[in-house]
Design an enzyme around this catalytic site. Structure first.
Site, PDB file in Angstrom:
ATOM      1  CD  GLU A  74       1.565   0.721  12.581  1.00 35.17           C
ATOM      2  OE1 GLU A  74       2.269   1.744  12.715  1.00 35.17           O
ATOM      3  OE2 GLU A  74       0.583   0.673  11.823  1.00 35.17           O
TER       4      GLU A  74
ATOM      5  CG  ASP B 198       3.206  -2.854  -0.269  1.00 36.66           C
ATOM      6  OD1 ASP B 198       2.705  -1.863   0.300  1.00 36.66           O
ATOM      7  OD2 ASP B 198       4.424  -3.119  -0.188  1.00 36.66           O
TER       8      ASP B 198
ATOM      9  CD  GLU C 299      -2.148   1.638   4.123  1.00 34.46           C
ATOM     10  OE1 GLU C 299      -1.906   2.490   4.973  1.00 34.46           O
ATOM     11  OE2 GLU C 299      -3.291   1.251   3.845  1.00 34.46           O
TER      12      GLU C 299
HETATM   13  C1  BGC Z   1       0.033  -0.235   7.556  1.00 28.78           C
HETATM   14  C2  BGC Z   1      -1.131  -1.005   6.960  1.00 28.78           C
HETATM   15  C3  BGC Z   1      -2.317  -0.997   7.899  1.00 28.78           C
HETATM   16  C4  BGC Z   1      -2.645   0.396   8.393  1.00 28.78           C
HETATM   17  C5  BGC Z   1      -3.694   0.376   9.495  1.00 28.78           C
HETATM   18  C6  BGC Z   1      -0.443   1.141   7.962  1.00 28.78           C
HETATM   19  O1  BGC Z   1       0.622   1.845   8.534  1.00 28.78           O
HETATM   20  O2  BGC Z   1       1.079  -0.138   6.613  1.00 28.78           O
HETATM   21  O3  BGC Z   1      -0.773  -2.341   6.711  1.00 28.78           O
HETATM   22  O4  BGC Z   1      -3.412  -1.527   7.243  1.00 28.78           O
HETATM   23  O5  BGC Z   1      -1.494   1.007   8.900  1.00 28.78           O
HETATM   24  O6  BGC Z   1      -3.304  -0.404  10.574  1.00 28.78           O
END
Ligand code: BGC
Length: 365
Positions: free
Chosen positions: A317, A158, A161
């Protein structure tokens, strides 16, 4: 330099690679040197809405070139599927790419389909917003649609990931929205357009049959839980009508189960870095609330997202103000270092919500 607190979108242009790729995060150990179709598509959408149209163009050109690079593997996937002998997940296309469009050597949680739909959606939205010609993207659109039409109903990882044993509603919505956008672009050969139309209808039917619980969308087919990513299907993607009961009930469930003081978690069982709150998810929820007519709610969520910026105006993030799994935080810091900061996707979503609020103010005047 420009103030990142005031203009979070400036970071997108500043860190965009000369190839057009947007790095997910320039400094975070596990992401450094890679661009994702998922992050990148939303970053380009944010850049486009915030007026950085040329930057978005450069990203979509990078997408086209990158898809051209995997066209032979798409041919093989489509042929095997048609022959009734689908290729294993390990032969499906990558989730993230080096800036030169190659897959890179590091292991990752490949196979994820959502980004292949999302780039089509974002590119079409950008073309409409800035009146861009799309002919040069036609070969990549055709290749992407062939991939999606052949493989949309396969389980895959998803947005986060995880859980490649399931079919995820956010992924299905991104794929459906991508197919519908590709049809609007009017670059598909007749037979492929018919297949894309059939697949996009089948995706909606499947989600309505198996992707709902108590009137809201769920995380994966058969689940009863929500996921923070589902707001995106309401806005900016618009795959779910913002005025529908389905949108309202889904947003209410996200507020109830995942939002604390304006910060939104990914899902209840999240343990990644202790399961904190993600500013980009507050922005998706804010965009959906704005589309549904609740401007004050959108402003409240934006304010929370902005409050996560560092003194230098960098957006992370996630933040650990409210952790779902505090005991799991340390192991991730040990493994990958502190939370990814800046995350370009976070910058893009704050810029995207700001642009939507500004446009809404214009209309109200
Ligand atoms: C997230 C993803 C994202 C990736 C890069 C991962 O930790 O779950 O949604 O695409 O980081 O930002």
């Amino acid at each position: 330099m420009g103030d990142l607190h005031e203009h979070p979108e400036l970071l997108l242009e500043r860190l965009q690679d000369s190839s057009g790729a947007y790095p997910a995060s320039p400094t975070f150990s596990a992401y450094r040197g890679y661009s994702w179709f998922r992050d990148g598509a939303f970053i380009a959408d944010g850049a486009s809405a915030a007026g950085l149209a040329d930057s978005a163009d450069r990203f979509f050109d990078w997408c086209s070139r990158t898809i051209a690079g995997i066209a032979p593997s798409i041919d093989a996937i489509v042929a095997a599927q048609a022959a009734g002998t689908p290729l294993p997940d390990s032969a499906m296309p990558p989730t993230r790419f080096r800036f030169d469009g190659t897959a890179g050597e590091d292991d990752w949680w490949d196979f994820q389909l959502d980004g292949y739909g999302t780039w089509l959606w974002a590119m079409e939205a950008h073309a409409v917003r800035h009146d861009r010609a799309v002919d040069r993207h036609a070969p990549a659109v055709v290749a992407t649609v062939r991939l999606l039409v052949s493989s949309w109903d396969r389980p895959c990882f998803d947005w986060w990931e995880e859980h490649d044993e399931h079919r995820h509603v956010s992924t299905l919505g991104c794929v459906g929205a991508g197919l519908e956008a590709a049809l609007r672009l009017d670059v598909l050969p007749t037979a492929l357009a018919a297949e894309a139309r059939r697949a996009s209808i089948a995706i909606r039917e499947l989600v309505h049959e198996q992707g709902l619980h108590d009137g809201h969308l769920v995380k994966w087919l058969g689940s009863t839980d929500v996921d923070g990513s589902l707001s995106a299907l309401v806005a900016p993607i618009g795959w779910i009508d913002p005025d529908s009961a389905l949108a309202r009930t889904t947003l209410d469930a996200i507020h109830r189960d995942l939002e604390v003081d304006g910060g939104v978690h990914r899902f209840r069982d999240d343990t990644f870095f202790g399961g904190g709150q993600w500013p980009l998810l507050s922005c998706f929820l804010g965009l959906a609330e704005l589309a549904a007519g609740d401007r004050r709610e959108a402003e409240r969520l934006l304010e929370w997202a902005r409050s996560t910026a560092t003194a230098d105006g960098l957006l992370p993030e996630q933040v650990g103000r409210h952790l779902l799994a505090p005991d799991s935080e340390a192991e991730w810091i040990e493994r990958w270092g502190p939370v990814a900061t800046p995350l370009l996707w976070s910058h893009a979503m704050v810029a995207r919500l700001e642009a939507a609020l500004a446009a809404d103010r214009e209309v109200a005047r």
